[in-house]
Design a protein around this motif. Structure first.
Motif, PDB file in Angstrom:
ATOM      1  N   ASP A  63       0.831  -1.209   0.000  1.00  0.00           N
ATOM      2  CA  ASP A  63       0.000   0.000   0.000  1.00  0.00           C
ATOM      3  C   ASP A  63       0.865   1.258   0.000  1.00  0.00           C
ATOM      4  N   THR A  64       1.929   1.252   0.794  1.00  0.00           N
ATOM      5  CA  THR A  64       2.826   2.416   0.845  1.00  0.00           C
ATOM      6  C   THR A  64       3.503   2.636  -0.500  1.00  0.00           C
ATOM      7  N   ALA A  65       3.980   1.565  -1.107  1.00  0.00           N
ATOM      8  CA  ALA A  65       4.642   1.678  -2.409  1.00  0.00           C
ATOM      9  C   ALA A  65       3.676   2.210  -3.469  1.00  0.00           C
ATOM     10  N   MET A  66       2.451   1.724  -3.453  1.00  0.00           N
ATOM     11  CA  MET A  66       1.447   2.188  -4.413  1.00  0.00           C
ATOM     12  C   MET A  66       1.133   3.663  -4.188  1.00  0.00           C
ATOM     13  N   ARG A  67       0.963   4.032  -2.938  1.00  0.00           N
ATOM     14  CA  ARG A  67       0.602   5.412  -2.605  1.00  0.00           C
ATOM     15  C   ARG A  67       1.701   6.390  -3.024  1.00  0.00           C
ATOM     16  N   GLU A  68       2.947   5.959  -2.925  1.00  0.00           N
ATOM     17  CA  GLU A  68       4.085   6.810  -3.293  1.00  0.00           C
ATOM     18  C   GLU A  68       4.500   6.616  -4.751  1.00  0.00           C
ATOM     19  N   GLU A  69       3.673   5.895  -5.504  1.00  0.00           N
ATOM     20  CA  GLU A  69       3.912   5.659  -6.931  1.00  0.00           C
ATOM     21  C   GLU A  69       5.287   5.054  -7.194  1.00  0.00           C
ATOM     22  N   PHE A  70       5.694   4.184  -6.296  1.00  0.00           N
ATOM     23  CA  PHE A  70       6.949   3.435  -6.428  1.00  0.00           C
ATOM     24  C   PHE A  70       8.165   4.351  -6.582  1.00  0.00           C
ATOM     25  N   ASN A  71       8.141   5.444  -5.840  1.00  0.00           N
ATOM     26  CA  ASN A  71       9.289   6.352  -5.798  1.00  0.00           C
ATOM     27  C   ASN A  71      10.533   5.556  -5.398  1.00  0.00           C
ATOM     28  N   PRO A  72      11.621   5.643  -6.174  1.00  0.00           N
ATOM     29  CA  PRO A  72      12.823   4.842  -5.885  1.00  0.00           C
ATOM     30  C   PRO A  72      13.333   5.004  -4.454  1.00  0.00           C
ATOM     31  N   ARG A  73      13.280   6.224  -3.932  1.00  0.00           N
ATOM     32  CA  ARG A  73      13.750   6.446  -2.565  1.00  0.00           C
ATOM     33  C   ARG A  73      12.867   5.705  -1.562  1.00  0.00           C
ATOM     34  N   ILE A  74      11.558   5.743  -1.794  1.00  0.00           N
ATOM     35  CA  ILE A  74      10.627   5.045  -0.901  1.00  0.00           C
ATOM     36  C   ILE A  74      10.801   3.536  -1.010  1.00  0.00           C
ATOM     37  N   VAL A  75      10.989   3.048  -2.236  1.00  0.00           N
ATOM     38  CA  VAL A  75      11.178   1.608  -2.440  1.00  0.00           C
ATOM     39  C   VAL A  75      12.431   1.124  -1.714  1.00  0.00           C
ATOM     40  N   THR A  76      13.501   1.928  -1.777  1.00  0.00           N
ATOM     41  CA  THR A  76      14.733   1.565  -1.073  1.00  0.00           C
ATOM     42  C   THR A  76      14.504   1.522   0.436  1.00  0.00           C
ATOM     43  N   THR A  77      13.758   2.505   0.940  1.00  0.00           N
ATOM     44  CA  THR A  77      13.449   2.541   2.371  1.00  0.00           C
ATOM     45  C   THR A  77      12.622   1.326   2.779  1.00  0.00           C
ATOM     46  N   LEU A  78      11.640   0.971   1.955  1.00  0.00           N
ATOM     47  CA  LEU A  78      10.804  -0.190   2.248  1.00  0.00           C
ATOM     48  C   LEU A  78      11.633  -1.474   2.244  1.00  0.00           C
ATOM     49  N   ARG A  79      12.586  -1.547   1.343  1.00  0.00           N
ATOM     50  CA  ARG A  79      13.443  -2.735   1.282  1.00  0.00           C
ATOM     51  C   ARG A  79      14.272  -2.867   2.559  1.00  0.00           C
ATOM     52  N   HIS A  80      14.839  -1.760   3.028  1.00  0.00           N
ATOM     53  CA  HIS A  80      15.632  -1.800   4.257  1.00  0.00           C
ATOM     54  C   HIS A  80      14.767  -2.172   5.467  1.00  0.00           C
ATOM     55  N   LYS A  81      13.556  -1.630   5.507  1.00  0.00           N
ATOM     56  CA  LYS A  81      12.642  -1.972   6.597  1.00  0.00           C
ATOM     57  C   LYS A  81      12.262  -3.452   6.541  1.00  0.00           C
ATOM     58  N   ALA A  82      12.086  -3.956   5.327  1.00  0.00           N
ATOM     59  CA  ALA A  82      11.737  -5.371   5.164  1.00  0.00           C
ATOM     60  C   ALA A  82      12.871  -6.267   5.654  1.00  0.00           C
ATOM     61  N   ILE A  83      14.108  -5.891   5.333  1.00  0.00           N
ATOM     62  CA  ILE A  83      15.266  -6.669   5.783  1.00  0.00           C
ATOM     63  C   ILE A  83      15.319  -6.714   7.306  1.00  0.00           C
ATOM     64  N   ASP A  84      15.109  -5.561   7.937  1.00  0.00           N
ATOM     65  CA  ASP A  84      15.134  -5.504   9.403  1.00  0.00           C
ATOM     66  C   ASP A  84      14.004  -6.336  10.003  1.00  0.00           C
ATOM     67  N   HIS A  85      12.818  -6.238   9.404  1.00  0.00           N
ATOM     68  CA  HIS A  85      11.666  -6.983   9.919  1.00  0.00           C
ATOM     69  C   HIS A  85      11.898  -8.488   9.810  1.00  0.00           C
ATOM     70  N   ILE A  86      12.384  -8.923   8.660  1.00  0.00           N
ATOM     71  CA  ILE A  86      12.631 -10.351   8.446  1.00  0.00           C
ATOM     72  C   ILE A  86      13.689 -10.863   9.418  1.00  0.00           C
ATOM     73  N   SER A  87      14.732 -10.058   9.641  1.00  0.00           N
ATOM     74  CA  SER A  87      15.796 -10.453  10.568  1.00  0.00           C
ATOM     75  C   SER A  87      15.260 -10.605  11.990  1.00  0.00           C
ATOM     76  N   ASN A  88      14.412  -9.670  12.404  1.00  0.00           N
ATOM     77  CA  ASN A  88      13.845  -9.730  13.755  1.00  0.00           C
ATOM     78  C   ASN A  88      12.935 -10.944  13.924  1.00  0.00           C
ATOM     79  N   VAL A  89      12.083 -11.181  12.927  1.00  0.00           N
ATOM     80  CA  VAL A  89      11.173 -12.331  12.989  1.00  0.00           C
ATOM     81  C   VAL A  89      11.965 -13.632  13.037  1.00  0.00           C
TER      82      VAL A  89
END
Length: 269
Positions: free
Chosen positions: A80-106
């Motif tokens: 939803d965030t990626a869609m809302r931001e129209e896949f802005n490269p900066r936002i996509v990079t931020t989402l990727r880093h957050k995903a890495i952290d989330h997966i590592s914690n889980v």
């Protein structure tokens, strides 16, 4: 990926420089993102599609659909965030880093819980089916390598501190394992000597695979002195249980074992 290769792992999917072959297409990634029962792989697959979504409208639409149908809240929010931001490269990079952290914690939380549950098994605790199911779920959530997962199961099955009832519960769930993992587990068990404990495990694995229509021809079960009949003649009846079939008839057991892991969950959700 080569046939029989180690199943793709979350780290592979999260790494944009990693070549994934035929897996690295929007349609396949969409299936992984929408259907994988574990949020780590689902999240990784959805994030991997996003860099191309800005230029390719069809990919963007697929990401939107994944966000709608995924059962994982973190995947829904990320898409939803990626869609809302129209896949802005900066936002996509931020989402990727957050995903890495989330997966590592889980993964770390799951690993801690898994170690504790295996410890309880080694103390000869009486556990129920739900407990064993959770051991499997935690192992998948940890994204264990095939050899690590295999060795853990072998140790559980051969430990003289784990109750026989628990071992039977584990064996009864072998059909839920990724195909390559199940094949390696059967191969390693088959290579054991003919001690009483290992013979019991081999026999129960053969019974279970027969009931599922999967009888490994290489599984050797020692015979009692004077026993000349084939083991198949004394196995429990599998009446009413049909082996997997394909367009040309029954599918050989080894082909079933080597199918992609997602076949296991086609009807699970």
């Amino acid at each position: 990926m080569e046939p029989g290769a180690d199943p793709v792992r979350t780290d592979d999917v999260m790494d944009p420089s990693r070549e994934l072959g035929a897996i690295d297409t929007p349609l396949v990634l969409a299936v992984m993102a929408a259907k994988d029962p574990f949020e780590g792989m689902s999240l990784a697959a959805s994030v991997r599609m996003m860099p191309n979504a800005r230029e390719e409208m069809i990919v963007g639409a697929i990401v939107g659909i994944v966000g709608e149908v995924s059962k994982h809240e973190i995947v829904q929010e990320t898409c939803d965030t990626a869609m809302r931001e129209e896949f802005n490269p900066r936002i996509v990079t931020t989402l990727r880093h957050k995903a890495i952290d989330h997966i590592s914690n889980v993964r770390q939380i799951a690993l801690t819980d898994l170690v504790e549950r295996v410890r309880l098994l080694s103390e000869s605790r009486v556990v129920d089916e739900e407990f064993v199911d959770e051991v499997f779920n935690l192992a998948f959530s940890c994204d264990l390598r095939t050899d690590t997962f295999r060795d853990m199961l072998v140790k559980i099955l051969l430990s003289n501190k784990v109750r026989a009832r628990v071992k039977l519960l584990v064996i009864d769930r072998l059909h839920l394992l990724p195909m390559q993992l199940r094949l390696e587990l059967v191969t390693k068990i088959n290579a054991l000597g003919d001690a009483t404990d290992s013979a019991f495990i081999k026999r129960e694995i053969e019974f279970t695979l027969k009931e599922r229509g999967l009888i490994p021809p290489t599984l050797h079960v020692p015979r009692r002195p004077g026993q000349s009949q084939k083991l198949s003649a004394i196995l429990p009846s599998s009446k009413g249980i049909q082996p997997p079939s394909g367009p040309s008839g029954p599918v050989p057991w080894h082909e079933v074992l080597l199918r992609d892991k997602y076949a296991n969950y086609a009807t699970a959700s």
